[in-house]
Design an enzyme around this catalytic site. Sequence first.
Site, PDB file in Angstrom:
ATOM      1  N   TYR A  96       5.144   4.818   8.606  1.00 45.84           N
ATOM      2  CA  TYR A  96       5.397   3.668   9.482  1.00 45.84           C
ATOM      3  C   TYR A  96       4.866   3.979  10.878  1.00 45.84           C
ATOM      4  CZ  TYR A  96       8.551   2.317   5.724  1.00 45.84           C
ATOM      5  OH  TYR A  96       9.066   1.988   4.502  1.00 45.84           O
ATOM      6  N   ASN A 150       7.521  -8.852   3.804  1.00 45.44           N
ATOM      7  CA  ASN A 150       6.327  -8.979   2.977  1.00 45.44           C
ATOM      8  C   ASN A 150       6.560  -9.872   1.763  1.00 45.44           C
ATOM      9  OD1 ASN A 150       3.970  -8.669   1.656  1.00 45.44           O
ATOM     10  ND2 ASN A 150       4.355  -6.579   0.986  1.00 45.44           N
ATOM     11  N   CYS A 198       2.548  -2.073   0.098  1.00 43.49           N
ATOM     12  CA  CYS A 198       3.508  -1.575   1.083  1.00 43.49           C
ATOM     13  C   CYS A 198       4.313  -0.409   0.524  1.00 43.49           C
ATOM     14  CB  CYS A 198       4.436  -2.701   1.519  1.00 43.49           C
ATOM     15  SG  CYS A 198       5.074  -3.666   0.163  1.00 43.49           S
ATOM     16  N   HIS A 199       4.157  -0.137  -0.751  1.00 47.59           N
ATOM     17  CA  HIS A 199       4.892   0.996  -1.346  1.00 47.59           C
ATOM     18  C   HIS A 199       4.253   2.321  -0.933  1.00 47.59           C
ATOM     19  CE1 HIS A 199       1.696  -0.087  -4.206  1.00 47.59           C
ATOM     20  NE2 HIS A 199       1.574   1.214  -4.355  1.00 47.59           N
ATOM     21  N   GLU A 208       1.092   6.409  -9.109  1.00 46.57           N
ATOM     22  CA  GLU A 208      -0.157   6.577  -8.369  1.00 46.57           C
ATOM     23  C   GLU A 208      -0.549   8.042  -8.316  1.00 46.57           C
ATOM     24  OE1 GLU A 208      -1.090   3.987  -5.385  1.00 46.57           O
ATOM     25  OE2 GLU A 208      -0.425   2.486  -6.794  1.00 46.57           O
TER      26      GLU A 208
END
Length: 104
Positions: free
Chosen positions: A27, A49, A57-58, A84
């Site tokens: 952030y 969002n 945004c993850h 991911e």
Amino acid sequence: MSNTNKTFAARCYDLLLQIPNGKITTYAAIATALNSKAYRAVGSAMAKNEQLINIPCHRVVKSNGCVGNYRLGTEEKIKILQKEGIMIKNGKIINFSRYLYSFN
DNA sequence: CCGGTGACTAGTC
DNA sequence: GGACTAGCCACCG
């Protein structure tokens, strides 16, 4: 600096789209990239969002290596990040700094 | 305009 | 390393 007339949130989203798969950011990093210290505003932007599918945004985590929060819950966020290729232990990211993505 | 709020951060104990 | 505090900034009513 001539900033856009977009909202702070819109600028955050634009940055998020630059993050490649398997990479993450913080952030604070986003706020810094926007030449600001609005780390909290960044979080607020994520919370609002609506384009959860389009905006990754993850891939935004805390500065201390914790995954932070997520619109659908921290558990979901962890799941996605692991998918991911990012290893997470007890809500903390393993080799956190190694996955960090730097904005231009 | 002003106060409250939040997916935060850094510092102290 | 957990718990608490103060500082931070954009957004909303």
